[in-house]
Design an enzyme around this catalytic site. Sequence first.
Site, PDB file in Angstrom:
ATOM      1  CG  ASP A  21      -2.084   0.961   1.093  1.00 56.39           C
ATOM      2  OD1 ASP A  21      -2.390   1.379  -0.040  1.00 56.39           O
ATOM      3  OD2 ASP A  21      -2.675   1.315   2.129  1.00 56.39           O
ATOM      4  N   GLY A  24      -0.202   5.468  -4.412  1.00 55.00           N
ATOM      5  CA  GLY A  24      -0.838   6.729  -4.798  1.00 55.00           C
ATOM      6  C   GLY A  24      -0.219   7.909  -4.057  1.00 55.00           C
ATOM      7  NE  ARG A  34      -4.781   6.670  -6.855  1.00 51.12           N
ATOM      8  CZ  ARG A  34      -4.546   6.414  -5.574  1.00 51.12           C
ATOM      9  NH1 ARG A  34      -4.331   7.398  -4.730  1.00 51.12           N
ATOM     10  NH2 ARG A  34      -4.522   5.183  -5.135  1.00 51.12           N
ATOM     11  CG  HIS A  38      -0.573   2.065  -9.316  1.00 50.59           C
ATOM     12  ND1 HIS A  38      -0.695   1.674  -8.004  1.00 50.59           N
ATOM     13  CD2 HIS A  38      -1.680   2.797  -9.591  1.00 50.59           C
ATOM     14  CE1 HIS A  38      -1.847   2.150  -7.517  1.00 50.59           C
ATOM     15  NE2 HIS A  38      -2.453   2.840  -8.451  1.00 50.59           N
ATOM     16  CD  GLU A  68     -13.551  -4.628  -0.986  1.00 50.81           C
ATOM     17  OE1 GLU A  68     -12.388  -5.066  -1.117  1.00 50.81           O
ATOM     18  OE2 GLU A  68     -14.503  -5.347  -0.610  1.00 50.81           O
ATOM     19  CD1 TRP A  70     -12.960  -5.657  -8.903  1.00 50.13           C
ATOM     20  CD2 TRP A  70     -12.317  -4.776 -10.851  1.00 50.13           C
ATOM     21  NE1 TRP A  70     -12.281  -6.628  -9.597  1.00 50.13           N
ATOM     22  CE2 TRP A  70     -11.888  -6.124 -10.796  1.00 50.13           C
ATOM     23  CE3 TRP A  70     -12.022  -4.019 -11.991  1.00 50.13           C
ATOM     24  CZ2 TRP A  70     -11.163  -6.728 -11.842  1.00 50.13           C
ATOM     25  CZ3 TRP A  70     -11.304  -4.625 -13.034  1.00 50.13           C
ATOM     26  CH2 TRP A  70     -10.891  -5.953 -12.948  1.00 50.13           C
ATOM     27  CG  LEU A 132       8.704 -17.497  -3.452  1.00 52.52           C
ATOM     28  CD1 LEU A 132       8.493 -17.614  -1.951  1.00 52.52           C
ATOM     29  CD2 LEU A 132       9.181 -16.079  -3.788  1.00 52.52           C
ATOM     30  CB  SER A 197      -7.671  -3.541   3.072  1.00 51.03           C
ATOM     31  OG  SER A 197      -7.294  -2.344   3.722  1.00 51.03           O
TER      32      SER A 197
HETATM   33  C1  IPE Z   1      -5.405  -2.652  -0.054  1.00 51.22           C
HETATM   34  O1  IPE Z   1      -5.067  -1.329  -0.267  1.00 51.22           O
HETATM   35  C2  IPE Z   1      -5.447  -3.400  -1.349  1.00 51.22           C
HETATM   36  C3  IPE Z   1      -4.174  -3.570  -2.021  1.00 51.22           C
HETATM   37  C4  IPE Z   1      -2.993  -3.248  -1.543  1.00 51.22           C
HETATM   38  C5  IPE Z   1      -4.240  -4.198  -3.312  1.00 51.22           C
HETATM   39  P1  IPE Z   1      -6.188  -0.201  -0.369  1.00 51.22           P
HETATM   40  O2  IPE Z   1      -5.492   1.085  -0.574  1.00 51.22           O
HETATM   41  O3  IPE Z   1      -7.210  -0.579  -1.382  1.00 51.22           O
HETATM   42  O4  IPE Z   1      -6.839  -0.276   1.076  1.00 51.22           O
HETATM   43  P2  IPE Z   1      -7.787   0.736   1.853  1.00 51.22           P
HETATM   44  O5  IPE Z   1      -8.913   1.098   0.918  1.00 51.22           O
HETATM   45  O6  IPE Z   1      -6.979   1.947   2.201  1.00 51.22           O
HETATM   46  O7  IPE Z   1      -8.224   0.003   3.070  1.00 51.22           O
HETATM   47  C1  IPE Z   2      -1.725   0.193  -3.263  1.00 49.64           C
HETATM   48  O1  IPE Z   2      -1.457   1.556  -3.310  1.00 49.64           O
HETATM   49  C2  IPE Z   2      -1.951  -0.399  -4.629  1.00 49.64           C
HETATM   50  C3  IPE Z   2      -3.331  -0.758  -4.929  1.00 49.64           C
HETATM   51  C4  IPE Z   2      -4.310  -0.723  -4.071  1.00 49.64           C
HETATM   52  C5  IPE Z   2      -3.624  -1.187  -6.271  1.00 49.64           C
HETATM   53  P1  IPE Z   2      -2.621   2.621  -3.318  1.00 49.64           P
HETATM   54  O2  IPE Z   2      -2.977   2.903  -4.746  1.00 49.64           O
HETATM   55  O3  IPE Z   2      -3.743   2.205  -2.462  1.00 49.64           O
HETATM   56  O4  IPE Z   2      -1.884   3.881  -2.694  1.00 49.64           O
HETATM   57  P2  IPE Z   2      -2.483   4.919  -1.656  1.00 49.64           P
HETATM   58  O5  IPE Z   2      -2.969   4.150  -0.472  1.00 49.64           O
HETATM   59  O6  IPE Z   2      -3.600   5.654  -2.350  1.00 49.64           O
HETATM   60  O7  IPE Z   2      -1.322   5.796  -1.327  1.00 49.64           O
HETATM   61 MG    MG Z   3      -4.109   2.462  -0.480  1.00 47.80          MG
END
Ligand code: IPE
Ligand code: IPE
Ligand code: MG
Length: 252
Positions: A21, A24, A34, A38, A68, A70, A132, A197
Amino acid sequence: MKTLQDVDKTRVPRHVAIIMDGNGRWAKAKLQRRIYGHQHAMQAVHEATEAAAELGCEYLTVYAFSTENWNRPQEEVEGLMELLIKAVIEETPTMMKNNVRLETIGDTSRIPKRSLDYLNRAIEETSKNTGLCMILALSYSSRWEIAEALKGIIADAQKGLITPDQVTEETIRPYLATRNYPDPDLLIRTGGELRTSNFLQWQMAYTEFYFSDMLWPDFRKPDFYEAICEYQRRQRRFGKTGDQVEAENQQS
Ligand code: IPE
Ligand code: IPE
Ligand code: MG
């Protein structure tokens, strides 16, 4: 900074799960879109996979896209699905070199066909590797998985293959997407949020949690070793007393 030498090789977790996480926010801090975050997440995945393989972990599950997710803006979702193709193309040779087998859990019926085709090709190509096992959680959530498991159990009950009194923790396992994997020993979550999450809720009943404020694109091998070292400082009791666990460790 931790190195490979700091890790006790006799107590390496069999299965590490990662909630990757912070992509973004990493991009936002650099005044970028964002998707830029990635794109830079891939190096971190590469390093975590190599570190896990070098340490001798058997399973590494990475949360790449949740059910979620999506609901994110269409541009971001499409960008992520395209990045999946790039990641698979670029990482397959490294997985072959490191004897890594790629597998996936999640509702892949929702993944666009082109991305899914590339993914399936990489799964096929790495399927004979014996090191692995890297499990990509894609379009995955625990509640989806548990609902799917329930569908399977009810269908088998209707066929007379299982009765209510036969339903136990162990008979539920074959209906889960993770049926072939042991439960994670360690969960690493970057990005500073203290939540799971919708990730592996059933499987993480006794998993050790390690939270880091670091944003995922900055995560490197020493950070992985740091998490493993912290895991190795914990005493896993599984409901027993500390004295019982110590006595068991002395016997073995
Ligand atoms: C959790 O991150 C999902 C992934 C890392 C793929 P999110 O950014 O979607 O989680 P929330 O919404 O902050 O809980
Ligand atoms: C995790 O990073 C990657 C995915 C959920 C795909 P985020 O995209 O959720 O990054 P933040 O949490 O918005 O910084
Ligand atoms: Mg996130």
